[in-house]
Design an enzyme around this catalytic site. Sequence first.
Site, short mmCIF file in Angstrom:
data_model
loop_
_atom_site.label_atom_id
_atom_site.label_comp_id
_atom_site.label_asym_id
_atom_site.label_seq_id
_atom_site.Cartn_x
_atom_site.Cartn_y
_atom_site.Cartn_z
CE1 TYR A 101 44.56 36.30 43.45
CE2 TYR A 101 46.88 36.45 44.04
CZ TYR A 101 45.89 36.27 43.09
OH TYR A 101 46.24 36.05 41.78
CD GLU A 189 43.43 34.29 40.77
OE1 GLU A 189 44.07 35.30 40.43
OE2 GLU A 189 42.27 34.08 40.41
#
Length: 382
Positions: A101, A189
Amino acid sequence: MDLFEYQGKQYFARYGIPVSPGDVALTPDEVVATADRLGYPVVVKAQVQVGGRGKAGGIKLAGDAAQARAHAEAIIGMDIKGHKVKRVWVEHASDIAREYYASFTLDRGAKKHLAMVSAKGGVEIEQVAEEDPSAIARLHIDPFEGFSPEQARRLVEEAGLDEEARAGATDVLLKLYRCFVEGDADLVEVNPLVLTPDGRVHALDAKVTLDDNAAFRHPEWEELAGVAEMDDRERLARKLGLQYVGLDGYVGVIANGAGLAMSTCDVVNQVGGSPANFLDIGGGASAEVMANALEVITSDPNVRSILVNIFGGITRGEEVANGIVTALARVDITVPMVVRLDGTNAEQGRQILSTVEGEKLVSAASMMEAARTAVELAGVQR
Ligand code: GDP
Ligand code: MN
């Protein structure tokens, strides 16, 4: 403005962030044609602006044309958490060794940029934050100093990314930061950022929110906005040039000035109600603007009453009142409306309004009283 995954990936690609080759498709035939061109296996991905598409069945791998067609037929038109799938993104499928992530956001409180990296990708970051907060490495970045290769390296190490992914992830982070800053985003993101078995690191998903305040220096955003996901009310408001934000309550709010519109929403909440929207009609409360505002608000079936809160300054009370009277003749209002008029020439304005006052239109002296009346007239069971 939120981008769809495919737009986010195209944005990433401009900054050299590695993404898989792919294309958008609207029909099963287009999906198969694209998949044939890209080479199998492919992944067919629902383009909706909501997370957890994978779990909802909106992301499927296809090993051949027949599978690609079957998945396309199942996914196009599918409903994912209230979002209807109108298009899919088809990309060459990746082999995945690890899912990570990475993100950059604004930390407004700290007045800094915030980088977050985790070796636990592929699941929602909120879930990781709850279950294992230490699995997320965080770094505040001073926007004037920027983000150095050394900081990127340390962050990747601290997050515990696998040795073979570190150089690639550091490179992606530096490019992602450039995309965030130069691309005028409020959020970038990547979840998951993947490591392939042959040691490459690339972005498998993309979530990008652009800073609308920077739109003036990005004429190319116009194109992105064309397909942006707006609800019908927002689309209409945009067309009419109104500052409108849809909320999920039942009292329609119209005010002049963003500050007053916000306070009005607050007061509606204070008296136990719930605003259906935020609508700032700005300085000129002409009949035209008022009619447009009423049109947008009444297009929302959840609106049970309307609260108009105007503080006259340059716009005088009688102009506002005349605007309301004219607008009422133009727009068919089926819900009760409460008007609070104050400031310059408010008294004259109230006199004009009294000529049309009745069951459907009530005048109120104060903001609090207006809000109470609007909530009462909405008659919603709480
Ligand atoms: P989200 O569920 O909306 O976040 O959609 P993502 O694009 O993040 O995809 C969800 C999951 O699908 C990923 O975490 C992967 O596990 C899987 N996935 C997506 N693309 C591929 C691919 O190219 N190959 C493989 N093997 N899995 C994929
Ligand atoms: Mn994802």
